[in-house]
Design a protein around this motif. Sequence first.
Motif, PDB file in Angstrom:
ATOM      1  N   ASN A 132       7.419   6.137   6.473  1.00 44.25           N
ATOM      2  CA  ASN A 132       6.654   7.358   6.706  1.00 44.25           C
ATOM      3  C   ASN A 132       7.114   8.444   5.742  1.00 44.25           C
ATOM      4  N   TYR A 133       6.475   8.484   4.555  1.00 46.47           N
ATOM      5  CA  TYR A 133       6.843   9.481   3.548  1.00 46.47           C
ATOM      6  C   TYR A 133       6.597  10.905   4.039  1.00 46.47           C
ATOM      7  N   ALA A 134       5.534  11.084   4.829  1.00 44.26           N
ATOM      8  CA  ALA A 134       5.179  12.435   5.282  1.00 44.26           C
ATOM      9  C   ALA A 134       6.295  13.044   6.117  1.00 44.26           C
ATOM     10  N   TYR A 135       6.923  12.232   6.951  1.00 43.82           N
ATOM     11  CA  TYR A 135       8.026  12.703   7.782  1.00 43.82           C
ATOM     12  C   TYR A 135       9.343  12.655   7.026  1.00 43.82           C
ATOM     13  N   GLY A 136       9.481  11.654   6.156  1.00 39.05           N
ATOM     14  CA  GLY A 136      10.658  11.585   5.301  1.00 39.05           C
ATOM     15  C   GLY A 136      11.824  10.788   5.851  1.00 39.05           C
ATOM     16  N   ARG A 137      11.727  10.357   7.124  1.00 38.49           N
ATOM     17  CA  ARG A 137      12.867   9.648   7.715  1.00 38.49           C
ATOM     18  C   ARG A 137      12.471   8.403   8.504  1.00 38.49           C
ATOM     19  N   GLU A 138      11.263   8.343   9.004  1.00 34.33           N
ATOM     20  CA  GLU A 138      10.885   7.266   9.922  1.00 34.33           C
ATOM     21  C   GLU A 138      10.563   5.967   9.185  1.00 34.33           C
ATOM     22  N   VAL A 139      11.107   4.868   9.709  1.00 35.95           N
ATOM     23  CA  VAL A 139      10.798   3.525   9.234  1.00 35.95           C
ATOM     24  C   VAL A 139      10.466   2.680  10.458  1.00 35.95           C
ATOM     25  N   ALA A 140       9.454   1.844  10.351  1.00 36.90           N
ATOM     26  CA  ALA A 140       9.068   0.989  11.475  1.00 36.90           C
ATOM     27  C   ALA A 140       8.869  -0.439  10.989  1.00 36.90           C
ATOM     28  N   ILE A 141       9.346  -1.392  11.785  1.00 35.48           N
ATOM     29  CA  ILE A 141       9.106  -2.811  11.532  1.00 35.48           C
ATOM     30  C   ILE A 141       8.126  -3.291  12.593  1.00 35.48           C
ATOM     31  N   ILE A 142       6.918  -3.661  12.190  1.00 29.17           N
ATOM     32  CA  ILE A 142       5.905  -4.181  13.099  1.00 29.17           C
ATOM     33  C   ILE A 142       5.892  -5.695  12.920  1.00 29.17           C
ATOM     34  N   TYR A 143       6.115  -6.438  13.987  1.00 28.91           N
ATOM     35  CA  TYR A 143       6.281  -7.881  13.835  1.00 28.91           C
ATOM     36  C   TYR A 143       5.841  -8.625  15.100  1.00 28.91           C
ATOM     37  N   GLU A 144       5.676  -9.939  14.959  1.00 32.92           N
ATOM     38  CA  GLU A 144       5.386 -10.812  16.087  1.00 32.92           C
ATOM     39  C   GLU A 144       6.672 -11.506  16.514  1.00 32.92           C
ATOM     40  N   ILE A 195       0.856  -1.186   0.000  1.00 33.32           N
ATOM     41  CA  ILE A 195       0.000   0.000   0.000  1.00 33.32           C
ATOM     42  C   ILE A 195       0.889   1.232   0.000  1.00 33.32           C
ATOM     43  N   GLU A 196       0.657   2.125  -0.948  1.00 35.06           N
ATOM     44  CA  GLU A 196       1.534   3.289  -1.077  1.00 35.06           C
ATOM     45  C   GLU A 196       0.756   4.490  -1.569  1.00 35.06           C
ATOM     46  N   ASN A 197       0.977   5.624  -0.924  1.00 32.80           N
ATOM     47  CA  ASN A 197       0.441   6.897  -1.402  1.00 32.80           C
ATOM     48  C   ASN A 197       1.469   7.977  -1.106  1.00 32.80           C
ATOM     49  N   GLU A 198       1.084   9.224  -1.234  1.00 27.64           N
ATOM     50  CA  GLU A 198       2.050  10.299  -1.054  1.00 27.64           C
ATOM     51  C   GLU A 198       2.489  10.464   0.404  1.00 27.64           C
ATOM     52  N   HIS A 199       1.739   9.878   1.329  1.00 26.75           N
ATOM     53  CA  HIS A 199       2.036  10.055   2.742  1.00 26.75           C
ATOM     54  C   HIS A 199       2.767   8.878   3.373  1.00 26.75           C
ATOM     55  N   ILE A 200       2.504   7.679   2.871  1.00 25.58           N
ATOM     56  CA  ILE A 200       3.008   6.495   3.562  1.00 25.58           C
ATOM     57  C   ILE A 200       3.141   5.330   2.602  1.00 25.58           C
ATOM     58  N   CYS A 201       4.002   4.390   2.969  1.00 22.32           N
ATOM     59  CA  CYS A 201       4.125   3.139   2.236  1.00 22.32           C
ATOM     60  C   CYS A 201       4.166   2.015   3.266  1.00 22.32           C
ATOM     61  N   MET A 202       3.380   0.962   3.040  1.00 20.48           N
ATOM     62  CA  MET A 202       3.336  -0.170   3.957  1.00 20.48           C
ATOM     63  C   MET A 202       3.520  -1.450   3.165  1.00 20.48           C
ATOM     64  N   ALA A 203       4.530  -2.225   3.558  1.00 21.36           N
ATOM     65  CA  ALA A 203       4.809  -3.513   2.918  1.00 21.36           C
ATOM     66  C   ALA A 203       4.451  -4.611   3.913  1.00 21.36           C
ATOM     67  N   PHE A 204       3.395  -5.364   3.619  1.00 17.63           N
ATOM     68  CA  PHE A 204       2.905  -6.403   4.520  1.00 17.63           C
ATOM     69  C   PHE A 204       3.547  -7.746   4.168  1.00 17.63           C
ATOM     70  N   LEU A 205       4.017  -8.448   5.183  1.00 15.70           N
ATOM     71  CA  LEU A 205       4.569  -9.780   5.005  1.00 15.70           C
ATOM     72  C   LEU A 205       3.880 -10.715   5.996  1.00 15.70           C
ATOM     73  N   GLN A 206       3.159 -11.719   5.470  1.00 10.39           N
ATOM     74  CA  GLN A 206       2.403 -12.617   6.327  1.00 10.39           C
ATOM     75  C   GLN A 206       3.303 -13.337   7.313  1.00 10.39           C
ATOM     76  N   THR A 207       4.506 -13.740   6.851  1.00  6.89           N
ATOM     77  CA  THR A 207       5.421 -14.457   7.729  1.00  6.89           C
ATOM     78  C   THR A 207       5.982 -13.568   8.830  1.00  6.89           C
ATOM     79  N   LEU A 208       5.888 -12.260   8.664  1.00  3.98           N
ATOM     80  CA  LEU A 208       6.319 -11.322   9.689  1.00  3.98           C
ATOM     81  C   LEU A 208       5.232 -11.113  10.742  1.00  3.98           C
ATOM     82  N   GLY A 209       4.004 -11.413  10.336  1.00  4.68           N
ATOM     83  CA  GLY A 209       2.883 -11.141  11.218  1.00  4.68           C
ATOM     84  C   GLY A 209       2.641  -9.657  11.369  1.00  4.68           C
TER      85      GLY A 209
END
Length: 258
Positions: free
Chosen positions: A223-235, A203-217
Amino acid sequence: MYWVSTQHTPVATDELTNIEHTYGITLPPPYVAFLTRYGPGTYCGLLIIEMPDPQLLQSYTDYELWTHDDNCPITAQQLGECVVIGSSIDGDFLAIHPQVEGLMWLPRHSEIITTKTLDVQVPFTETLGHILQDEFGRMEPFPRYFEPVSQDKTATFLLFSPLDTAEAYNPANPSDQALNFAPASLQALAQRFKQHFNSNLWIENEHICMAFLQTLGGYVRFNYAYGREVAIIYESKAIALRDEILSFLQKEHCRVVE
């Protein structure tokens, strides 16, 4: 609908029935069907589907947050009788009242309470889709995904710090030579990630991009809006994949935020 995680906590039918008997309410059948199948969680990153809360709005009765005129579906006195079944990431409430047909939307940034049509013959997700269109301007088609509530989920946050000598990277025409340089933007970094990891949903737009990986949970969020932040959300069970993603991002000039 895409499942962000296979770990979900469906609600027992008896638990919802007990709430109905205790408070003398009737919960919408599509909402009950949703909770008993999927459990609480966040729909499309915007709407939070929650357990019914008959007491939440009682604390709001002393504040004149909404206009209760002839066009309002409830009176100020009836506000405390409403049952909250969801909310938005902006702080809006989704509620029901025994004397109101359908659902009610109690906005945080407006004084006007509105009603939302609820067709008991269609899945609850269809009603949620209409609310997304009405309140957030989301028009079809848009990716539908559900992130169940999980006690096992955690996050690693990073800051993207490209070198001053970073060469501009054109994701439409990637080259081995360009990949030797630091990405010139967070958007370019996201495209490199897309080439390196096979995501199940993008999912990608001018504000954000999210790459979903099922194996990551979970997912990796740029965070395009901020320009620097990256987050890994995982189980926690996906720590090996988290470490692989973390190593990739660190080589791409991202540093962990402690």
